[in-house]
Each structure stands twice: as C-alpha cells, then as structure tokens.
Design a protein around this motif. Structure first.
Motif, PDB file in Angstrom:
ATOM      1  N   LEU A   1       0.889  -1.108  -0.064  1.00 30.73           N
ATOM      2  CA  LEU A   1      -0.039  -0.314  -0.184  1.00 30.73           C
ATOM      3  C   LEU A   1       0.859   1.244  -0.028  1.00 30.73           C
ATOM      4  N   GLN A   2       0.452   2.386  -0.553  1.00 29.93           N
ATOM      5  CA  GLN A   2       1.120   3.668  -0.357  1.00 29.93           C
ATOM      6  C   GLN A   2       1.211   3.724   1.054  1.00 29.93           C
ATOM      7  N   PRO A   3       2.358   4.587   1.522  1.00 28.75           N
ATOM      8  CA  PRO A   3       2.785   4.759   2.990  1.00 28.75           C
ATOM      9  C   PRO A   3       1.645   5.737   3.699  1.00 28.75           C
ATOM     10  N   THR A   4       1.301   6.747   2.939  1.00 29.31           N
ATOM     11  CA  THR A   4       0.622   7.856   3.590  1.00 29.31           C
ATOM     12  C   THR A   4      -0.766   7.822   2.467  1.00 29.31           C
ATOM     13  N   ARG A   5      -1.877   8.328   3.291  1.00 31.37           N
ATOM     14  CA  ARG A   5      -3.094   8.746   2.764  1.00 31.37           C
ATOM     15  C   ARG A   5      -2.930   9.832   1.550  1.00 31.37           C
ATOM     16  N   ASP A   6      -2.311  10.882   2.428  1.00 38.17           N
ATOM     17  CA  ASP A   6      -2.281  12.341   1.457  1.00 38.17           C
ATOM     18  C   ASP A   6      -1.271  11.858   0.384  1.00 38.17           C
ATOM     19  N   GLY A   7      -0.308  10.984   0.601  1.00 42.51           N
ATOM     20  CA  GLY A   7       0.752  10.891  -0.555  1.00 42.51           C
ATOM     21  C   GLY A   7      -0.036  10.224  -1.666  1.00 42.51           C
ATOM     22  N   GLU A   8      -0.827   9.341  -1.312  1.00 38.12           N
ATOM     23  CA  GLU A   8      -1.762   8.248  -2.168  1.00 38.12           C
ATOM     24  C   GLU A   8      -2.473   9.439  -2.952  1.00 38.12           C
ATOM     25  N   LYS A   9      -3.087  10.101  -2.252  1.00 39.39           N
ATOM     26  CA  LYS A   9      -4.082  11.072  -3.021  1.00 39.39           C
ATOM     27  C   LYS A   9      -3.361  12.073  -4.242  1.00 39.39           C
ATOM     28  N   SER A  10      -2.099  12.433  -3.590  1.00 43.56           N
ATOM     29  CA  SER A  10      -1.373  13.355  -4.700  1.00 43.56           C
ATOM     30  C   SER A  10      -0.689  12.486  -5.878  1.00 43.56           C
ATOM     31  N   LEU A  11      -0.383  11.143  -5.673  1.00 39.64           N
ATOM     32  CA  LEU A  11      -0.262  10.371  -6.743  1.00 39.64           C
ATOM     33  C   LEU A  11      -1.421  10.152  -7.615  1.00 39.64           C
ATOM     34  N   VAL A  12      -2.358   9.936  -7.101  1.00 42.11           N
ATOM     35  CA  VAL A  12      -3.678   9.561  -7.689  1.00 42.11           C
ATOM     36  C   VAL A  12      -3.970  10.627  -8.698  1.00 42.11           C
ATOM     37  N   ALA A  13      -3.879  11.959  -8.222  1.00 38.59           N
ATOM     38  CA  ALA A  13      -4.304  13.255  -8.695  1.00 38.59           C
ATOM     39  C   ALA A  13      -3.439  13.513 -10.216  1.00 38.59           C
ATOM     40  N   LEU A  14      -2.024  13.271  -9.702  1.00 38.09           N
ATOM     41  CA  LEU A  14      -1.288  13.341 -10.791  1.00 38.09           C
ATOM     42  C   LEU A  14      -1.237  12.294 -12.033  1.00 38.09           C
ATOM     43  N   VAL A  15      -1.783  10.952 -11.744  1.00 37.88           N
ATOM     44  CA  VAL A  15      -1.938  10.084 -12.589  1.00 37.88           C
ATOM     45  C   VAL A  15      -3.402  10.342 -13.366  1.00 37.88           C
TER      46      VAL A  15
END
Length: 415
Positions: free
Chosen positions: A247-261
């Motif tokens: 899993l991505q280690p942080t929720r906020d980091g995951e949201k940032s990655l998803v938004a960029l993708v």
C-alpha cells in the motif's frame, strides 16, 4: 581508542549522511549538515561518529523526536523544511544526471508528520524484559519507542497493547517483526518470527487482539484473528488487502499520486495499470476508463477484483479486468500494448526494465511512471526517451518524511 578529529562538512550524501573531508579521505558522518564544523571519531570503513558540533549550520533545527539519533528510523529531523526539500530536489537531479535525463523537476509535494499509516516494528525479549521499537541505525539493537512522530496516532496509541500481545508469542532471545497498518476499520497487524502456533497460543493471541481492538492479526502468514475486514479506501472503492500487501505509505501521498496520474491519463478510454497491487490507480480511473490491471501477486489482484465486482456497479465503473503476470519476467509486449490510450507502471524499487523496453517499442501515447527509486526511474526513463518518448512532467512526492527516500511521478508522451 581512535583519536577524534575536526572536520568540515561539504555536502550530504545520498543516504543523508554528511561527507567530511579529512587528511585520510572523505568520511560519512550522520546527523550533520553542509557548512558545519564538527568533531568526529573515525569508526572504519569510511564512516565516523559525530562527537560535537563546533559550528552549526543556520539550517539546523531541534529534532521533534526524543529518539532521533538513537533510533535508526529517521536521518534528517535536524534540518529545516526548506533545506530538506531542496536536498530532496537535488537528489532527484543527481539520479537523473548520469543517465542524461533532462527534466523540469516540479516543487516537492511534502509529507506531514503523523501521516504514515504503515510501520514495521521489531521486538525481542530477554528473561526479564520485552523490547518493542525500531532497529538502531545500521544495528540489530532494538531501540524501545513510546512515541513516533512519523506514524498516525492510531498506531502510536496501540504500542503498549502490541508489546503485551507479542510478549505472549515470543521466546526468550527471540526476535519478531510486526507490520502494522492503519485501515478504515482498524489496525491490521502481521507478525513474523514468533513462536509456533498451538491451541493455547492461538487463543491467547485472539484474546490480545480483542484487547487491542485489532481488525485482523496474522501470525507467520496464518490469520489467527479476523474481527473485521481491514478495509482501505481507494478513491471510494473499499478493498480488503491480503496480509502484508503493498500500500502507499501515506493517505495524503496516495491522493497526490492519484491526482497526478488522473491528470496525465486524461480522457484515455482504455488504460493498462501495470504492477497494479490492490488497485490504487485502477480504482481511481475505473469510473471513466476501461482498466486492465496486471500484477504478479494473485491475492492482491483478487482483493481488487472482488471489491470491483461487489462495489463497481454503484461506483459506475467501466469494465475492469485483471491479469496475474510477472511483468519482470514476462512484460506486456508492444503488440499487446497497442489497444491502450495510456499505461501506468508502478514497480518495486528494482524498476521496470523489461516492461519499459516493450513500452519504448509501443505506440502508447501516454505512459506514466510512478517510482520509489530515482535511480531505477532514471534508467527506465532513459529507455523510454530512447524509444521516442519525451519526459513532459516530473513531480517528486515525499511519502518518507525525514528519510533519503523519495517517490516520483513522470509523465512520458509520444507525439
């Protein structure tokens, strides 16, 4: 005893240690900053211990954690946020340079304290005591921790209960590892290295799991308590990952990655999500594109497929298909990639050399590379560029606060 020496710190190395120039050659020194004058004690093998700071850098601050320099979990708590961000930016540049990859690196998306939803703790016991904490820097010694500014409060609060739990399942001089994940329905704990399960131990562990209010407890790969499904919200899709799944280690980091993708993929009608895991990107894109998710871990892919089957209609998913495949050994070939308007790859630290070689030969107009290793990202980027892609955007995302690690999202276009 080795004599102490004075030295100046020129720069920080790739692991966050300072490089001291000495008559005997450069030495790596932890917990220092560029421009500082320090007293150090050489320890051999090109390393030295910090004894005293004689002249501090203006970028030095008070570390927020009392365990810093003793616990080996963090390397850079003593650095101002501005200097820290600049150093991480420079690390990305340094990784790209040897491969001749040129990019306009965007501003670092920062991580926040108390944001890590996953942490691995170590435990050992002697005749009288049990120690639960993190390994010391470059050491097998376990440093007991009562608090950790990295992890979410749910994990920090459960540390005493975890110590009690592991105490029942650890032999004298035994060592165990506890992977703790905070999910929407409670903590998911996977233990390895404990005593062999038997009836009484199984009953005691189940009791301790209830006391700690764990969602699930796994012991050396066997589920011993499943009080609730450990659900992770992936862009509205509630997935129950198998024990130990990525899993991505942080929720906020995951949201940032998803938004960029999402922004990079745009209006592509068919998307391949390679190294898909439990579906971080597949779940985010499925409401607007047909997704083909490919992953070697069958249990992770099954968790995604099950959640999509049960919840996809209410989330208005487009078709989502899955394929179990080892992309390291058997990448999707250029001909197989032809139907896709965009491809995402998010490989382990080793990168995606074989898959990128096929992507370089393909006609896919948009390729998005997500990487936790700038060095292998640079290698794979070079392959794509040599195949006719241009690196249109590169964004660093910090999910590993106060460490030398950094995540990257690169957008490659074939015009």
């Amino acid at each position: 005893m080795t004599a102490e020496i004075e030295a100046g710190i020129a720069v920080l190395g790739a692991q966050g240690d300072g490089i001291a120039e000495t008559p005997a050659g450069p030495l790596f020194v932890p917990y220092v900053l560029p421009g500082e004058r320090v007293r150090i004690r050489p320890e051999g093998e090109g390393r030295a211990a910090l004894v005293a700071i004689l002249k501090a850098s203006p970028d030095r601050i008070e570390p927020p954690c009392p365990h810093f320099t003793v616990c080996g979990g963090c390397a850079l708590q003593h650095m101002t946020p501005q200097a820290y961000a600049a150093w991480k930016h420079a690390q990305v540049e340094a990784a790209l340079r040897p491969r001749g990859v040129v990019a306009n690196i965007e501003t670092l998306i920062s991580a926040m304290p108390q944001s890590r939803r996953r942490a691995t703790f170590a435990a050992t016991r002697s005749r009288k005591t049990l120690t639960l904490g993190y390994h010391g820097k470059a050491s097998h010694t376990i440093v007991p921790v009562s608090e950790c500014p990295l992890v979410v409060p749910e994990i920090e609060r459960v540390l005493p209960a975890l110590a009690a739990l592991i105490g029942h399942g650890l032999s004298r001089s035994g060592h165990a590892s506890l992977l703790v994940t905070a999910t929407a329905s409670g903590l998911d704990v996977a233990v390895s290295g404990g005593k062999t399960l038997d009836g009484p131990l199984r009953a005691e562990l189940a009791k301790q799991a209830a006391i700690a209010d764990l969602a699930r407890l796994t012991w050396d790969g066997e589920i011993v308590a499943a009080r609730r499904a450990p659900l992770v919200d992936l862009s509205g899709l509630n997935v129950a990952p198998p024990p130990g799944a990525f899993l991505q280690p942080t929720r906020d980091g995951e949201k940032s990655l998803v938004a960029l993708v999402q922004e990079a993929v745009g209006s592509a009608a068919r998307v391949a999500d390679l190294f898909a895991g439990c579906g971080t990107f597949a779940a985010a894109l499925a409401p607007r594109a047909a997704i083909h998710a490919v992953e070697s871990e069958a249990s992770s892919l099954a968790a995604l497929a099950r959640a999509a089957r049960e919840q996809g209609p209410s989330l208005r998913f487009k078709p989502l298909t899955t394929e179990i495949r080892d992309l390291m050994r058997r990448p999707l070939l250029a001909a197989e990639l032809k139907p896709f308007g965009a491809v995402i790859f998010d490989p382990p630290r080793a990168g995606a050399a074989a898959q990128c070689a096929e992507l370089a030969k393909s006609t896919v107009p948009v390729v998005v590379g997500v990487s936790c290793n700038p060095a292998t990202f640079a290698r794979d980027a070079r392959t794509l560029i040599d195949g006719g892609y241009r690196l249109a955007r590169l964004t660093p995302v910090d999910q590993f606060l106060w460490s030398p690690h950094i995540e990257l999202v690169g957008v490659f276009l074939k015009d």
